[in-house]
Motif scaffolding. Structure first.
Motif, mmCIF file in Angstrom:
data_model
loop_
_atom_site.group_PDB
_atom_site.id
_atom_site.type_symbol
_atom_site.label_atom_id
_atom_site.label_comp_id
_atom_site.label_asym_id
_atom_site.label_seq_id
_atom_site.Cartn_x
_atom_site.Cartn_y
_atom_site.Cartn_z
ATOM 1 N N ASP A 100 0.851 -1.195 0.000
ATOM 2 C CA ASP A 100 0.000 0.000 0.000
ATOM 3 C C ASP A 100 0.889 1.248 0.000
ATOM 4 O O ASP A 100 1.292 1.742 1.056
ATOM 5 C CB ASP A 100 -0.919 -0.029 1.216
ATOM 6 C CG ASP A 100 -1.933 1.093 1.234
ATOM 7 O OD1 ASP A 100 -1.826 2.032 0.409
ATOM 8 O OD2 ASP A 100 -2.835 1.047 2.091
ATOM 9 N N GLN A 101 1.187 1.752 -1.181
ATOM 10 C CA GLN A 101 2.110 2.886 -1.307
ATOM 11 C C GLN A 101 1.563 4.140 -0.644
ATOM 12 O O GLN A 101 2.330 4.928 -0.093
ATOM 13 C CB GLN A 101 2.425 3.155 -2.778
ATOM 14 C CG GLN A 101 3.594 4.086 -2.987
ATOM 15 C CD GLN A 101 4.886 3.571 -2.345
ATOM 16 O OE1 GLN A 101 5.256 2.417 -2.527
ATOM 17 N NE2 GLN A 101 5.570 4.423 -1.606
ATOM 18 N N SER A 102 0.255 4.330 -0.636
ATOM 19 C CA SER A 102 -0.299 5.524 0.007
ATOM 20 C C SER A 102 -0.075 5.471 1.521
ATOM 21 O O SER A 102 0.188 6.503 2.147
ATOM 22 C CB SER A 102 -1.786 5.689 -0.319
ATOM 23 O OG SER A 102 -2.538 4.609 0.197
ATOM 24 N N TYR A 103 -0.149 4.289 2.121
ATOM 25 C CA TYR A 103 0.110 4.157 3.553
ATOM 26 C C TYR A 103 1.585 4.435 3.838
ATOM 27 O O TYR A 103 1.915 5.163 4.781
ATOM 28 C CB TYR A 103 -0.279 2.757 4.042
ATOM 29 C CG TYR A 103 -0.158 2.607 5.538
ATOM 30 C CD1 TYR A 103 -1.191 3.000 6.379
ATOM 31 C CD2 TYR A 103 0.993 2.089 6.114
ATOM 32 C CE1 TYR A 103 -1.076 2.886 7.752
ATOM 33 C CE2 TYR A 103 1.115 1.967 7.486
ATOM 34 C CZ TYR A 103 0.082 2.362 8.305
ATOM 35 O OH TYR A 103 0.208 2.249 9.663
ATOM 36 N N ASN A 105 3.615 6.239 2.074
ATOM 37 C CA ASN A 105 3.822 7.677 1.886
ATOM 38 C C ASN A 105 3.329 8.476 3.099
ATOM 39 O O ASN A 105 3.962 9.463 3.492
ATOM 40 C CB ASN A 105 3.117 8.164 0.623
ATOM 41 C CG ASN A 105 3.778 7.660 -0.635
ATOM 42 O OD1 ASN A 105 4.927 7.217 -0.629
ATOM 43 N ND2 ASN A 105 3.049 7.698 -1.737
ATOM 44 N N ALA A 106 2.229 8.046 3.673
ATOM 45 C CA ALA A 106 1.710 8.731 4.861
ATOM 46 C C ALA A 106 2.663 8.560 6.046
ATOM 47 O O ALA A 106 2.867 9.499 6.826
ATOM 48 C CB ALA A 106 0.318 8.204 5.208
ATOM 49 N N THR A 109 5.549 10.921 5.421
ATOM 50 C CA THR A 109 5.153 12.294 5.752
ATOM 51 C C THR A 109 5.172 12.497 7.258
ATOM 52 O O THR A 109 5.659 13.523 7.752
ATOM 53 C CB THR A 109 3.748 12.597 5.188
ATOM 54 O OG1 THR A 109 3.789 12.445 3.767
ATOM 55 C CG2 THR A 109 3.286 13.988 5.562
#
Length: 117
Positions: A100-103, A105-106, A109
């Motif tokens: 899960d690349q969005s996780y 990335n989060a 961040t």
């Protein structure tokens, strides 16, 4: 006597049917489906993951804690991917989160925000 025989046979049939249903559920178990279902259930947030790592909950996986955590992140010895992988090894996250690349990335961040605190 006839009523006793009929009620006994009914109880026997109900027992046989319920036992068959239990066995059918056991043979239909699919770990892949179970893994997918759990990925939506117990998911630690990126903020909580970074805080847990900072507090030392991932030390068994080689992630340092407290001031050493800050130093390791600044020296690029740890990153978001490493935190997610360590959380999976600690059973804080399901293994599917690694894709899960969005996780990830989060988490990255949150690491950036945490670095300046």
């Amino acid at each position: 006597m006839k009523g006793f025989i009929i009620s006994s046979l009914s109880a026997l049939v109900l027992t046989a049917v319920s036992t068959s249903a239990v066995h059918a559920q056991q043979t239909a178990y699919n770990p892949a489906v179970s893994e997918n279902a759990s990925s939506n259930v117990a998911r630690i947030t990126p903020v909580d993951l970074v805080n847990a790592a900072y507090r030392g909950q991932l030390e068994n996986q080689g992630i340092p804690s407290y001031n050493d955590f800050h130093l390791a992140y600044r020296a690029r010895q740890i990153n978001a991917y490493a935190l997610v992988k360590s959380a999976i090894q600690s059973n804080l996250l399901p293994s599917l989160v690694l894709n899960d690349q969005s996780y990830i990335n989060a988490v990255a961040t949150q690491l950036d925000v945490f670095r300046y605190e």
